[in-house]
Write a protein that holds these residues in place. Structure first.
Motif, short mmCIF file in Angstrom:
data_model
loop_
_atom_site.label_atom_id
_atom_site.label_comp_id
_atom_site.label_asym_id
_atom_site.label_seq_id
_atom_site.Cartn_x
_atom_site.Cartn_y
_atom_site.Cartn_z
N ASN A 233 9.50 17.40 43.30
CA ASN A 233 8.09 17.08 43.09
C ASN A 233 7.24 18.35 43.00
O ASN A 233 6.18 18.47 43.62
CB ASN A 233 7.56 16.17 44.20
CG ASN A 233 6.24 15.51 43.84
OD1 ASN A 233 5.91 15.35 42.65
ND2 ASN A 233 5.47 15.14 44.84
N LEU A 234 7.72 19.31 42.20
CA LEU A 234 7.01 20.57 42.02
C LEU A 234 6.55 20.71 40.57
O LEU A 234 7.29 20.36 39.65
CB LEU A 234 7.92 21.76 42.37
CG LEU A 234 8.35 21.88 43.83
CD1 LEU A 234 9.33 23.04 43.99
CD2 LEU A 234 7.15 22.09 44.73
N PRO A 235 5.34 21.21 40.33
CA PRO A 235 4.88 21.45 38.96
C PRO A 235 5.59 22.65 38.35
O PRO A 235 6.00 23.57 39.06
CB PRO A 235 3.39 21.71 39.12
CG PRO A 235 3.24 22.24 40.51
CD PRO A 235 4.30 21.54 41.33
N ILE A 236 5.74 22.63 37.04
CA ILE A 236 6.40 23.72 36.31
C ILE A 236 5.34 24.52 35.55
O ILE A 236 4.51 23.94 34.84
CB ILE A 236 7.45 23.17 35.33
CG1 ILE A 236 8.56 22.45 36.09
CG2 ILE A 236 8.04 24.28 34.48
CD1 ILE A 236 9.65 21.90 35.19
N THR A 237 5.41 25.82 35.68
CA THR A 237 4.53 26.72 34.92
C THR A 237 5.35 27.41 33.85
O THR A 237 6.43 27.96 34.13
CB THR A 237 3.88 27.77 35.85
OG1 THR A 237 3.19 27.10 36.92
CG2 THR A 237 2.90 28.63 35.08
N ILE A 238 4.84 27.38 32.62
CA ILE A 238 5.54 27.95 31.47
C ILE A 238 4.76 29.16 30.98
O ILE A 238 3.59 29.03 30.59
CB ILE A 238 5.71 26.92 30.34
CG1 ILE A 238 6.34 25.63 30.89
CG2 ILE A 238 6.54 27.48 29.21
CD1 ILE A 238 6.40 24.52 29.85
N HIS A 239 5.37 30.33 31.01
CA HIS A 239 4.77 31.55 30.49
C HIS A 239 5.51 31.93 29.20
O HIS A 239 6.73 32.10 29.22
CB HIS A 239 4.90 32.70 31.49
CG HIS A 239 4.33 32.39 32.85
ND1 HIS A 239 3.04 32.68 33.21
CD2 HIS A 239 4.90 31.82 33.94
CE1 HIS A 239 2.83 32.31 34.45
NE2 HIS A 239 3.94 31.78 34.92
N PHE A 240 4.80 32.08 28.10
CA PHE A 240 5.45 32.46 26.86
C PHE A 240 4.50 33.26 25.99
O PHE A 240 3.28 33.31 26.23
CB PHE A 240 5.97 31.22 26.11
CG PHE A 240 4.91 30.25 25.67
CD1 PHE A 240 4.39 30.27 24.38
CD2 PHE A 240 4.43 29.28 26.55
CE1 PHE A 240 3.42 29.38 23.99
CE2 PHE A 240 3.47 28.37 26.16
CZ PHE A 240 2.96 28.42 24.87
N ASP A 241 5.09 33.88 24.98
CA ASP A 241 4.35 34.75 24.08
C ASP A 241 4.77 34.44 22.66
O ASP A 241 5.04 33.29 22.33
CB ASP A 241 4.60 36.22 24.44
CG ASP A 241 3.40 37.11 24.15
OD1 ASP A 241 2.67 36.81 23.19
OD2 ASP A 241 3.20 38.10 24.86
#
Length: 383
Positions: A233-241
């Protein structure tokens, strides 16, 4: 090292191992003052995952070496470690405590599962000493960042077949975020099924994206992280370029920190233009001296570089390093040019840039291995 995991955290550890098993064949363990780190990398160096369990995660945590001594690192076969936690339902129902002992002198990693009715299961795993494994990347330099509940992304990817290798994440009109199965250019439209869905901006907790941005990455490894994030039950953070630069998926909790770094498909229109590197190797032409430097590259694969006091624990972030240039032998390059231009099983235009790994080598040892551009193989289908 000695640590004790009790209660439901035993299942959490098992879920983490299952997620890592979708990526690599070897599991790297490193006990530090910051916690126990579990890491792996796939054979094509295009996927890297790291789970850092804080001391609060354990009922008892003793990293072993004092702050004045060097941290001990080792690696074990993933299948051997996974066998201990293969049945997740039984971990929750039967196992009340898990003891992990690292015995450097005996070259053994001992895992004891204390089950109900006084049953104790002991597993002795052989390991090998190794250097630190760390992907080199800086999330702060990414121009786009998305944060969404794991349930939202899990419900989105469930529409794609399990055999799908790559998926494209991009932005659309009105601030919508789209997911679409990757279709090769030479594929016949009449024989190709295209699945595409759009998520509204309010489905995400935060959206900071560049207009028209789009990346393509492997779906198999991402599914493994989604399964863990949804169960936790954890949110996912997406870092991209931009295309060709790695995408980083992160999970943050008070007792757990997770990083999944995946290589992305290069944009053919940008291949002819040099671009600054940030954790990956960007070369406009195929690398012809990869075979010559394979041995030294493998040495760099299992090592890492981080700035600062060597006695401090490694940073969970991915620092920025500039890879060195490659000097090849012209005669050998001509002989191997035909063989390196095309990789069997990978279309010539599908280029996944390999993640770059720094290295810390002992005095008098080989020098820092150069970065190489590799064509990562497509992810295998779901088993």
């Amino acid at each position: 090292m000695k640590c004790v995991i009790a209660g439901g955290n035993v299942k959490v550890l098992g879920q983490a191992v299952h997620s890592l098993s979708r990526i690599g064949d070897e599991l790297y363990l490193e006990p530090t003052e910051s916690g126990l780190s579990l890491r792996t990398v796939n054979s094509s160096r295009s996927a890297f995952a790291s789970f850092l369990f804080a001391p609060l995660f354990f009922q008892l945590y003793e990293p072993g070496p004092t702050p004045d001594t060097e941290h001990f690192r080792c690696k074990v076969h993933m299948k051997s470690f996974l066998g201990v936690f293969r049945s997740l339902p039984s971990l929750e129902k039967l196992v009340g405590k898990c003891l992990i002992l690292l015995k450097p002198r005996a070259s053994r990693l001992v895992l004891q599962l204390h089950c109900k009715y006084g049953v104790t299961k002991t597993h002795n795993l052989a390991f090998q000493e190794c250097e630190q494994l760390q992907a080199v990347f800086d999330t702060q330099s990414c121009s786009s960042c998305l944060c969404a509940p794991a349930r939202v992304l899990a419900e989105a990817v469930v529409h794609f077949p399990l055999t799908l290798a790559e998926v494209t994440l991009g932005t659309g009109p009105g601030g919508k975020i789209g997911l679409r199965n990757y279709v090769e250019d030479e594929a016949e439209p009449s024989k190709t099924m295209v699945t595409e869905l759009w998520l509204a901006e309010d489905e995400f907790q935060s959206v900071v994206v560049s207009p028209g941005s789009r990346i393509t990455f492997c779906l198999k490894e991402f599914r493994g992280l989604l399964t863990f994030a949804e169960a936790s039950n954890l949110p996912i953070t997406i870092h991209f370029d931009e295309p060709g630069r790695p995408v980083v998926f992160t999970l943050d909790d008070t007792v757990l920190e997770v990083h999944l770094v995946l290589a992305t498909l290069s944009d053919l229109e940008r291949d002819s233009q040099p671009a600054p590197t940030n954790g990956v190797s960007h070369l406009p032409a195929p690398s012809d001296d990869f075979a010559d430097d394979l041995e030294s590259y493998m040495v760099a694969l299992e090592t890492s570089t981080y700035e600062g006091d060597p006695e401090e624990p490694p940073s969970p972030t991915f620092p920025l390093h500039n890879p060195q240039t490659v000097q090849g032998n012209p005669e050998e390059e001509e002989e191997e040019e035909d063989e390196e231009e095309t990789v069997p099983g990978t279309p010539p235009h599908k280029k996944f840039c390999s993640l770059f790994f720094g290295s810390v080598l002992t005095p008098g040892g080989p020098s820092l291995a150069p970065t190489q551009e590799v064509l990562a193989e497509d992810s295998d289908g779901e088993n």
